[in-house]
Motif scaffolding. Structure first.
Motif, short mmCIF file in Angstrom:
data_model
loop_
_atom_site.label_atom_id
_atom_site.label_comp_id
_atom_site.label_asym_id
_atom_site.label_seq_id
_atom_site.Cartn_x
_atom_site.Cartn_y
_atom_site.Cartn_z
N LEU A 193 6.90 0.58 7.84
CA LEU A 193 6.26 1.87 8.05
C LEU A 193 7.34 2.81 8.59
N ILE A 194 7.57 3.90 7.87
CA ILE A 194 8.60 4.87 8.23
C ILE A 194 7.93 6.10 8.83
N GLU A 210 8.53 3.14 -2.38
CA GLU A 210 8.61 1.71 -2.06
C GLU A 210 7.95 1.32 -0.75
N VAL A 211 7.90 2.24 0.22
CA VAL A 211 7.33 1.93 1.53
C VAL A 211 6.43 3.09 1.98
N VAL A 212 5.70 2.86 3.06
CA VAL A 212 4.84 3.90 3.60
C VAL A 212 5.68 4.85 4.45
N VAL A 213 5.73 6.10 4.04
CA VAL A 213 6.45 7.13 4.79
C VAL A 213 5.42 8.09 5.38
N VAL A 214 5.51 8.35 6.68
CA VAL A 214 4.60 9.25 7.36
C VAL A 214 5.41 10.38 8.00
N PRO A 215 5.41 11.58 7.43
CA PRO A 215 6.03 12.72 8.10
C PRO A 215 5.36 12.91 9.46
N THR A 216 6.17 13.09 10.50
CA THR A 216 5.66 13.11 11.86
C THR A 216 6.31 14.27 12.60
N THR A 217 5.53 15.32 12.86
CA THR A 217 6.14 16.59 13.27
C THR A 217 5.33 17.29 14.36
N PRO A 234 -1.14 13.14 26.87
CA PRO A 234 -1.74 12.20 25.90
C PRO A 234 -1.44 12.57 24.44
N VAL A 235 -0.95 13.77 24.19
CA VAL A 235 -0.69 14.22 22.81
C VAL A 235 0.71 13.78 22.43
N THR A 236 0.81 12.66 21.75
CA THR A 236 2.11 12.08 21.41
C THR A 236 2.14 11.63 19.96
N LYS A 237 3.33 11.64 19.42
CA LYS A 237 3.52 11.14 18.07
C LYS A 237 3.26 9.64 18.00
N SER A 238 3.66 8.91 19.04
CA SER A 238 3.51 7.45 19.00
C SER A 238 2.04 7.03 18.95
N ALA A 239 1.18 7.75 19.67
CA ALA A 239 -0.25 7.40 19.65
C ALA A 239 -0.84 7.62 18.27
N ALA A 240 -0.48 8.73 17.63
CA ALA A 240 -1.00 9.01 16.29
C ALA A 240 -0.46 8.01 15.28
N ILE A 241 0.81 7.66 15.39
CA ILE A 241 1.38 6.68 14.46
C ILE A 241 0.74 5.30 14.67
N ALA A 242 0.44 4.95 15.90
CA ALA A 242 -0.25 3.67 16.15
C ALA A 242 -1.60 3.64 15.46
N GLU A 243 -2.30 4.78 15.46
CA GLU A 243 -3.60 4.84 14.78
C GLU A 243 -3.42 4.75 13.27
N VAL A 244 -2.42 5.42 12.72
CA VAL A 244 -2.15 5.32 11.29
C VAL A 244 -1.81 3.88 10.92
N ARG A 245 -0.99 3.25 11.72
CA ARG A 245 -0.63 1.85 11.45
C ARG A 245 -1.87 0.96 11.48
N ARG A 246 -2.74 1.17 12.46
CA ARG A 246 -3.96 0.36 12.56
C ARG A 246 -4.77 0.47 11.28
N ARG A 247 -4.91 1.68 10.77
CA ARG A 247 -5.70 1.88 9.56
C ARG A 247 -5.04 1.24 8.34
N PHE A 304 1.97 12.69 0.53
CA PHE A 304 1.93 11.55 1.42
C PHE A 304 0.48 11.29 1.85
N ARG A 305 0.11 10.05 1.85
CA ARG A 305 -1.27 9.71 2.21
C ARG A 305 -1.58 10.15 3.64
N TYR A 306 -0.65 9.88 4.55
CA TYR A 306 -0.83 10.27 5.95
C TYR A 306 0.31 11.17 6.40
N ALA A 307 -0.01 12.11 7.27
CA ALA A 307 1.00 12.88 7.99
C ALA A 307 0.49 13.10 9.41
N VAL A 308 1.41 13.09 10.35
CA VAL A 308 1.08 13.37 11.75
C VAL A 308 1.65 14.75 12.07
#
Length: 284
Positions: A4-5, A58-65, A186-199, A82-86
């Protein structure tokens, strides 16, 4: 998929002409990826365009901005859609380009528990600034705010004092070039990416053991870099000026848009992909 990128955009993947510098801009003949007010604003090196396109296949890429949804929508990233973006620094998750209301409800609830409200932060901030060094005070997505400043005229102790005030009230303050951000903790990129990863794991798209690989250049990226299995930052930007590092962190050899090329090759290596055959005038 086995990786997961999560990658920051501005000054990590995409660059303004000023951020690249005139010498690099002329040498690379970069590709425009953002138009704003009918003028080109952001670019990528040609090889970076090819690398990102191949990586996204080839892999899941999530733009995170930290960009808001409207600001993010101005960019035409290679490999899109992209399926997901943060976006909004983790305040929103976009799913196939549409806002996920459940995530935003969760974020609003968490932010309200953090401490000071946005209005309280804005009120305090207005008491600390003046137009001798601040050109704009803006809110983003009804969630956080930022100043646009003249760094050469900025009072030397402003940022440190503002960080202390924010930290005591559940907010984070940081500076990236001409912008000084204040965001609820509480507004962090890591929290949102953790949720995307969970899904992605839940629906079978991503292997449970898949590595998280992340890149970013600013203080608001540090939580994501620390959460990643593999992390990289460019040799420029806010984290470079702070001398920020962490165990296992990779720092690029190159700067500017060439750092973006290096980061994408690094993503490929960590994902088990051979991207060495990508060509372009900037290929290394």
């Amino acid at each position: 998929m086995t990786a997961l990128i999560a990658t920051d955009l501005d000054r990590t993947m995409i660059y303004s002409r000023a951020a690249m510098g005139e010498e690099q801009f002329a040498a690379l003949e970069p590709v425009c990826v953002e138009i704003y007010r009918e003028a080109p604003l952001s670019y990528m090196a040609p090889t970076a365009v090819e690398l990102m396109s191949r990586l996204a296949r080839e892999v899941v890429v999530v733009p995170t901005t930290t960009r808001t949804p409207a600001q993010y929508a101005r960019i035409t990233l290679p490999g899109s859609p992209f399926r997901y973006a943060v976006v909004s620094n983790g305040g929103r998750i976009l799913v196939d380009g549409a806002d996920d209301p459940d995530w935003r409800t969760h974020i609003d609830r968490e932010a309200s528990r953090a401490g000071a409200t946005l209005d309280e932060v804005l009120g305090e901030l207005r008491n600390r600034i003046d137009d001798s060094w601040v050109t704009a005070l803006r809110t983003a997505d009804d969630l956080f705010c930022y100043l646009v400043v003249d760094p050469s005229a900025q009072p030397p102790h402003f940022l440190g004092h503002w960080q202390e005030w924010c930290d005591a009230r559940g907010w984070t303050a940081s500076q990236q070039g001409r912008k000084i951000y204040a965001t609820p903790q509480p507004v962090t990129k890591s929290a949102a990416i953790a949720e995307v990863r969970r899904r992605l794991v839940a629906d079978g798209t991503l292997d449970e053991s898949a590595a998280l690989c992340a890149a970013g250049d600013g203080w608001l990226d540090t939580d994501l870099l620390l959460a990643a299995d593999h992390a990289i930052r460019p040799r420029h930007g806010e984290l470079e000026s702070l001398g920020w590092s962490s165990p296992g962190l990779t720092i690029t050899a190159d700067t500017g848009a060439l750092a973006g090329v290096e980061i994408l090759r690094w993503f490929g290596d960590r994902s088990g992909l051979d991207l060495s055959r990508a060509v372009g005038v900037d290929a290394r």
